[in-house]
Motif scaffolding. Structure first.
Motif, PDB file in Angstrom:
ATOM      1  N   CYS A  75       0.859  -1.180   0.000  1.00  6.05           N
ATOM      2  CA  CYS A  75       0.000   0.000   0.000  1.00  6.05           C
ATOM      3  C   CYS A  75       0.901   1.238   0.000  1.00  6.05           C
ATOM      4  O   CYS A  75       1.878   1.304   0.743  1.00  6.05           O
ATOM      5  N   HIS A 124       0.421   4.077   1.241  1.00  8.68           N
ATOM      6  CA  HIS A 124       0.279   4.931   2.428  1.00  8.68           C
ATOM      7  C   HIS A 124       1.346   4.623   3.456  1.00  8.68           C
ATOM      8  O   HIS A 124       2.222   5.435   3.739  1.00  8.68           O
ATOM      9  N   ARG A 125       1.313   3.428   4.017  1.00  7.67           N
ATOM     10  CA  ARG A 125       2.264   3.039   5.063  1.00  7.67           C
ATOM     11  C   ARG A 125       2.985   1.745   4.695  1.00  7.67           C
ATOM     12  O   ARG A 125       3.485   1.041   5.573  1.00  7.67           O
ATOM     13  N   CYS A 181      -7.122  -1.961   1.865  1.00 10.95           N
ATOM     14  CA  CYS A 181      -5.951  -2.146   2.718  1.00 10.95           C
ATOM     15  C   CYS A 181      -6.411  -2.372   4.158  1.00 10.95           C
ATOM     16  O   CYS A 181      -7.336  -1.718   4.638  1.00 10.95           O
ATOM     17  N   HIS A 194      -5.782   1.238   7.123  1.00 11.36           N
ATOM     18  CA  HIS A 194      -6.635   2.434   7.228  1.00 11.36           C
ATOM     19  C   HIS A 194      -7.770   2.410   6.226  1.00 11.36           C
ATOM     20  O   HIS A 194      -8.427   3.422   5.996  1.00 11.36           O
ATOM     21  N   TRP A 212      -7.920   2.222   2.913  1.00 10.01           N
ATOM     22  CA  TRP A 212      -7.887   2.827   1.569  1.00 10.01           C
ATOM     23  C   TRP A 212      -8.344   1.750   0.579  1.00 10.01           C
ATOM     24  O   TRP A 212      -7.993   0.571   0.724  1.00 10.01           O
TER      25      TRP A 212
HETATM   26  S1  FES Z   1      -1.307   1.557   5.051  1.00 12.44           S
HETATM   27 FE1  FES Z   1      -2.768   1.089   3.587  1.00 12.44          FE
HETATM   28  S2  FES Z   1      -4.359   2.389   4.098  1.00 12.44           S
HETATM   29 FE2  FES Z   1      -2.827   3.019   5.491  1.00 12.44          FE
END
Ligand code: FES
Ligand SMILES: [Fe+2]
Length: 415
Positions: free
Chosen positions: A39, A41-42, A58, A61, A63
């Motif tokens: 992902c 994001h993180r 994911c 969070h 997404w």
């Molecule tokens: S790590 Fe995937 S939504 Fe935050």
């Protein structure tokens, strides 16, 4: 390449052209889609994602990504927020299901159709996920020598006894004699502080975390049984600071309304942050008697001191009740962190101190939430917290996480 029959609505990691991808059907029996392994994001492995309403979601969070890799939902942005373009996943140029196999062409290729295999094709195994390109702050970072670390609860070491602990990839033996604490091999210092044994391998540069509740007679406190996280401390501290994951990782918890974005103040050795929001205080007896309204304020004050000391205080200004969670992380080994957590509770003014049953219920609830966080940490297979902003994708709800990364970058650089 993977056998078509093995790919359903649960993502399957596969290797292709030296990289790892996940294959999944976004509808039962539907076409196969392929996505990068992490992902944006993180950097959570998307092998742990789920299919929800025809999208890949994911686990951290929530997404969501469509079949083209487009990020179509970032829940922390609210219903009107639009995901940033960088949130999109770069899907491979082509994915084809032929002759019982899934074929994947990461880049544009001249071969229009995959050939019928003359023999059983040998699938490329899924590889270990590529690490982030930039700097990562792991549990063995040399700067961690220069800090006080929790290594055990004081009650784990009886007078006259000894105890072996792991810290920064090494074993230390602590002993408690009549003339005080000793440690072998020798360290810069060992001490007992707030019911925790702490060890500083080399001269500490860290700034102490103040815990005013510990000296306040309105508060009662209890330590959670120490637990171990199968991963480094940085990503765990990041999770503990993060409210946006609450509805996705903690079943039955909804998180605060409207995901308030906290104001962060940079301080020596870390930062503090404050957020206030409204909630329905169903458990307040003053609501039933009409003394107070159902809708009440909740103020959350978070203080972090590097490397991994965290205090989160929740005040209910309308009733005067307060709860503080103190979390101290012990970086044991590259992939192991011990978690020392304490709850401190205060009743509203004029009421008796919270009883043992109230304290035990709070400890049990915090332990349950922590166990859920640790389950996710074990899936992350992370080597540490990325400190290079471009390696991840930050959204407004990540303000505390960004502050943590900056504070650890400063700590690591000896600033
Ligand atoms: S790590 Fe995937 S939504 Fe935050
Ligand atoms: Fe959590």
């Amino acid at each position: 390449m993977a056998r078509a029959s093995e790919v359903g609505t649960t993502p399957v990691p596969v290797g292709a052209a030296g990289r790892t991808w996940v294959l999944v059907r976004l509808r039962p029996g539907g076409e196969v889609s392929a996505f990068p392994a992490r992902c944006p994001h993180r950097l959570v492995p998307l092998a742990a994602a789920t299919v929800v309403e025809g999208r890949l979601q994911c686990p951290y969070h929530g997404w969501r990504f469509d079949a083209d890799g487009r990020c179509v939902d970032v829940p922390s942005l609210g219903p009107d927020g639009s995901p940033p373009p960088r949130a999109d996943l770069r899907v491979p140029w082509a994915v084809e299901e032929r002759h019982g196999w899934i074929w994947l062409a990461p880049e544009r290729t001249a071969v229009a159709l995959p050939p019928e295999p003359s023999a059983e094709p040998a699938p490329e195994p899924a590889r270990a996920l590529e690490p982030p390109a930039g700097m990562v702050f792991g549990n063995l970072d040399p700067s961690l020598e220069h800090a006080w670390h929790p290594v055990a609860l004081a009650r784990e070491l009886r007078p006259g006894g000894w105890l072996q602990v792991r810290l920064l990839g090494r074993t230390w033996t602590l002993s408690r004699a009549a003339d005080g604490l000793a440690v072998d091999p020798p360290a810069w210092g060992v001490r007992e502080h707030l019911g925790v044994l702490e060890l500083a391998p080399a001269e500490p540069r860290d700034v102490a975390l103040e815990v005013p509740e510990a000296g306040d007679r309105r508060f009662v406190r209890a330590w959670l049984p120490p637990v171990r996280s199968a991963g480094p401390a940085g990503p765990l501290a990041d999770a503990l600071l993060d409210v946006a994951h609450t509805p996705f990782v903690h079943a039955g918890s909804t998180g605060p309304d409207g995901s308030p974005v906290p104001d962060v103040t940079v301080e020596p050795g870390g930062f503090s942050a404050e957020q206030e929001h409204w909630f329905d205080h169903l458990a307040d007896p003053g609501v039933a008697t009409g003394e107070r309204p159902l809708r009440q304020r909740r103020r959350v004050t978070t203080v972090l001191r590097t490397p991994f000391r965290l205090r989160v205080r929740t005040d209910l200004p309308d009733t005067g009740a307060a709860t503080t969670l103190l979390v101290l992380l012990q970086p044991e080994d590259a992939d192991s962190t011990r978690v020392h957590a304490c709850v401190l509770l205060a009743s509203p003014p004029g009421l008796p101190l919270p009883g043992p049953d109230v304290l035990a219920a709070e400890v049990a609830e915090r332990a349950r939430l922590l166990a859920e966080d640790l389950e996710l940490q074990a899936e992350l297979a992370s080597t540490g917290l990325p400190l290079t902003p471009r390696d991840e994708l930050h959204v407004p709800a990540d303000r505390l996480g960004v502050a943590l990364r900056r504070a650890l970058a400063d700590f690591s650089a000896g600033r």
